[in-house]
Design a protein around this motif. Structure first.
Motif, PDB file in Angstrom:
ATOM      1  N   ASP A 186      -3.766  17.188  14.827  1.00  0.00           N
ATOM      2  CA  ASP A 186      -4.898  16.559  14.151  1.00  0.00           C
ATOM      3  C   ASP A 186      -4.491  15.165  13.691  1.00  0.00           C
ATOM      4  OD1 ASP A 186      -7.151  17.574  11.442  1.00  0.00           O
ATOM      5  OD2 ASP A 186      -7.464  16.318  13.229  1.00  0.00           O
ATOM      6  N   VAL A 187      -5.477  14.337  13.420  1.00  0.00           N
ATOM      7  CA  VAL A 187      -5.226  13.004  12.885  1.00  0.00           C
ATOM      8  C   VAL A 187      -6.130  12.786  11.688  1.00  0.00           C
ATOM      9  CG1 VAL A 187      -4.479  12.024  15.087  1.00  0.00           C
ATOM     10  CG2 VAL A 187      -6.914  11.950  14.450  1.00  0.00           C
ATOM     11  N   ALA A 188      -5.794  11.804  10.887  1.00  0.00           N
ATOM     12  CA  ALA A 188      -6.588  11.463   9.716  1.00  0.00           C
ATOM     13  C   ALA A 188      -7.969  10.954  10.136  1.00  0.00           C
ATOM     14  CB  ALA A 188      -5.857  10.410   8.896  1.00  0.00           C
ATOM     15  N   ASP A 189      -8.923  11.145   9.261  1.00  0.00           N
ATOM     16  CA  ASP A 189     -10.291  10.698   9.550  1.00  0.00           C
ATOM     17  C   ASP A 189     -10.351   9.196   9.818  1.00  0.00           C
ATOM     18  OD1 ASP A 189     -11.924  12.992   7.221  1.00  0.00           O
ATOM     19  OD2 ASP A 189     -11.257  13.258   9.294  1.00  0.00           O
TER      20      ASP A 189
ATOM     21  N   GLY B 293     -10.750   9.399  16.693  1.00  0.00           N
ATOM     22  CA  GLY B 293     -11.482   8.715  17.753  1.00  0.00           C
ATOM     23  C   GLY B 293     -10.687   7.590  18.390  1.00  0.00           C
ATOM     24  N   ARG B 294      -9.633   7.157  17.720  1.00  0.00           N
ATOM     25  CA  ARG B 294      -8.786   6.085  18.258  1.00  0.00           C
ATOM     26  C   ARG B 294      -7.340   6.545  18.456  1.00  0.00           C
ATOM     27  NH1 ARG B 294      -7.718   1.693  15.431  1.00  0.00           N
ATOM     28  NH2 ARG B 294      -7.948   2.682  13.386  1.00  0.00           N
TER      29      ARG B 294
ATOM     30  N   LYS C 293       0.835  -1.207   0.000  1.00  0.00           N
ATOM     31  CA  LYS C 293       0.000   0.000   0.000  1.00  0.00           C
ATOM     32  C   LYS C 293       0.865   1.250   0.000  1.00  0.00           C
ATOM     33  CE  LYS C 293      -4.013  -2.016   2.330  1.00  0.00           C
ATOM     34  NZ  LYS C 293      -4.998  -1.839   3.436  1.00  0.00           N
ATOM     35  N   GLU C 294       0.266   2.349  -0.394  1.00  0.00           N
ATOM     36  CA  GLU C 294       0.983   3.617  -0.377  1.00  0.00           C
ATOM     37  C   GLU C 294       1.083   4.149   1.051  1.00  0.00           C
ATOM     38  OE1 GLU C 294      -0.252   5.272  -4.829  1.00  0.00           O
ATOM     39  OE2 GLU C 294      -0.923   6.309  -3.022  1.00  0.00           O
ATOM     40  N   ARG C 295       2.084   4.965   1.258  1.00  0.00           N
ATOM     41  CA  ARG C 295       2.234   5.603   2.550  1.00  0.00           C
ATOM     42  C   ARG C 295       1.100   6.590   2.747  1.00  0.00           C
ATOM     43  NH1 ARG C 295       8.148   7.633   4.205  1.00  0.00           N
ATOM     44  NH2 ARG C 295       8.495   5.477   3.544  1.00  0.00           N
ATOM     45  N   GLU C 296       0.542   6.599   3.948  1.00  0.00           N
ATOM     46  CA  GLU C 296      -0.587   7.488   4.209  1.00  0.00           C
ATOM     47  C   GLU C 296      -0.358   8.314   5.466  1.00  0.00           C
ATOM     48  OE1 GLU C 296      -4.294   5.566   5.095  1.00  0.00           O
ATOM     49  OE2 GLU C 296      -3.403   4.178   6.525  1.00  0.00           O
ATOM     50  N   PHE C 297      -0.905   9.498   5.462  1.00  0.00           N
ATOM     51  CA  PHE C 297      -0.835  10.404   6.588  1.00  0.00           C
ATOM     52  C   PHE C 297      -1.652   9.866   7.747  1.00  0.00           C
ATOM     53  CE2 PHE C 297      -0.678  14.358   8.845  1.00  0.00           C
ATOM     54  CZ  PHE C 297      -1.956  14.559   9.359  1.00  0.00           C
ATOM     55  N   VAL C 298      -1.105   9.974   8.961  1.00  0.00           N
ATOM     56  CA  VAL C 298      -1.818   9.517  10.149  1.00  0.00           C
ATOM     57  C   VAL C 298      -2.150  10.671  11.086  1.00  0.00           C
ATOM     58  CG1 VAL C 298      -1.753   8.013  12.177  1.00  0.00           C
ATOM     59  CG2 VAL C 298      -0.714   7.249  10.026  1.00  0.00           C
TER      60      VAL C 298
ATOM     61  N   MET D 172      -0.541  19.456   5.118  1.00  0.00           N
ATOM     62  CA  MET D 172       0.009  18.604   6.161  1.00  0.00           C
ATOM     63  C   MET D 172      -0.012  17.128   5.796  1.00  0.00           C
ATOM     64  SD  MET D 172      -2.966  18.742   9.071  1.00  0.00           S
ATOM     65  CE  MET D 172      -4.624  18.115   8.797  1.00  0.00           C
ATOM     66  N   THR D 173      -0.885  16.734   4.874  1.00  0.00           N
ATOM     67  CA  THR D 173      -0.958  15.324   4.491  1.00  0.00           C
ATOM     68  C   THR D 173      -0.046  14.985   3.322  1.00  0.00           C
ATOM     69  OG1 THR D 173      -2.779  15.671   2.961  1.00  0.00           O
ATOM     70  CG2 THR D 173      -3.365  15.244   5.250  1.00  0.00           C
ATOM     71  N   VAL D 174       0.646  15.984   2.796  1.00  0.00           N
ATOM     72  CA  VAL D 174       1.458  15.791   1.599  1.00  0.00           C
ATOM     73  C   VAL D 174       2.832  15.270   1.991  1.00  0.00           C
ATOM     74  CG1 VAL D 174       2.457  16.901  -0.415  1.00  0.00           C
ATOM     75  CG2 VAL D 174       0.196  17.627   0.419  1.00  0.00           C
ATOM     76  N   GLU D 175       3.100  14.048   1.626  1.00  0.00           N
ATOM     77  CA  GLU D 175       4.350  13.386   2.006  1.00  0.00           C
ATOM     78  C   GLU D 175       5.576  14.170   1.533  1.00  0.00           C
ATOM     79  OE1 GLU D 175       4.243   9.357   0.778  1.00  0.00           O
ATOM     80  OE2 GLU D 175       6.405   9.046   1.037  1.00  0.00           O
ATOM     81  N   SER D 176       5.525  14.690   0.338  1.00  0.00           N
ATOM     82  CA  SER D 176       6.689  15.367  -0.236  1.00  0.00           C
ATOM     83  C   SER D 176       6.998  16.696   0.426  1.00  0.00           C
ATOM     84  CB  SER D 176       6.489  15.580  -1.731  1.00  0.00           C
ATOM     85  OG  SER D 176       5.347  16.390  -1.963  1.00  0.00           O
ATOM     86  N   SER D 177       6.101  17.195   1.262  1.00  0.00           N
ATOM     87  CA  SER D 177       6.350  18.479   1.933  1.00  0.00           C
ATOM     88  C   SER D 177       7.232  18.326   3.159  1.00  0.00           C
ATOM     89  CB  SER D 177       5.021  19.147   2.325  1.00  0.00           C
ATOM     90  OG  SER D 177       4.386  18.448   3.378  1.00  0.00           O
ATOM     91  N   TYR D 178       7.575  17.088   3.512  1.00  0.00           N
ATOM     92  CA  TYR D 178       8.410  16.815   4.676  1.00  0.00           C
ATOM     93  C   TYR D 178       9.808  16.404   4.222  1.00  0.00           C
ATOM     94  CZ  TYR D 178       4.006  16.796   7.214  1.00  0.00           C
ATOM     95  OH  TYR D 178       2.796  17.157   7.763  1.00  0.00           O
ATOM     96  N   PRO D 179      10.816  17.213   4.503  1.00  0.00           N
ATOM     97  CA  PRO D 179      12.166  16.882   4.063  1.00  0.00           C
ATOM     98  C   PRO D 179      12.899  15.892   4.961  1.00  0.00           C
ATOM     99  CG  PRO D 179      12.145  19.025   5.120  1.00  0.00           C
ATOM    100  CD  PRO D 179      10.715  18.586   5.048  1.00  0.00           C
TER     101      PRO D 179
END
Length: 129
Positions: free
Chosen positions: A62-65, A69-70, A43-48, A110-117
């Motif tokens: 914040d957290v992903a939808d 709640g968990r 699977k692709e990497r996803e924002f948590v 914030m969910t964009v993987e490439s924005s984090y160096p």
């Protein structure tokens, strides 16, 4: 040089709780964010989740939808360690969890993987049913 080191992964059972830590060093500046991403096999990497410290606001978190709640994201007062607090774990939460950091940035990106160096090497979470 920015370094991120994750810890806290392991084997747990469905429904258990786990807290991951990410210790950062070398980050300078008052406005920066530390985020968690995860990647399961095939699977692709996803924002948590994210925590963003700034000079204007104390912090934004914040957290992903998919985990709301968990899971929660918290940080220490020194702003050098971020935690991913995971409750009611499900088999689909099993993945490699990665810590990432960036200076500045917008909430919308914030969910964009490439924005984090900067990235850590990750810590594995395995969940048995």
């Amino acid at each position: 040089q920015v370094q991120l080191v994750e810890s806290g992964g392991g084997l747990v059972q469905t429904g258990d709780s786990l807290r991951l830590s990410c210790a950062a060093s070398g980050i300078t500046g008052s406005t920066y964010a530390m985020a968690w991403f995860r990647q399961a096999p095939g699977k692709e990497r996803e924002f948590v989740g994210i925590i963003r410290w700034s000079s204007r606001w104390t912090y934004f978190a914040d957290v992903a939808d998919s985990v709301k709640g968990r899971f929660t994201v918290t940080g220490d007062n020194a702003k050098t360690t971020v935690y991913l607090n995971m409750n009611s774990l499900k088999p689909e939460d099993a993945a490699g969890y990665y810590c990432a950091a960036r200076l500045g940035g917008t909430i919308t990106s914030m969910t964009v993987e490439s924005s984090y160096p900067w990235w850590g090497r990750g810590t594995q979470v395995t969940i048995s049913s």
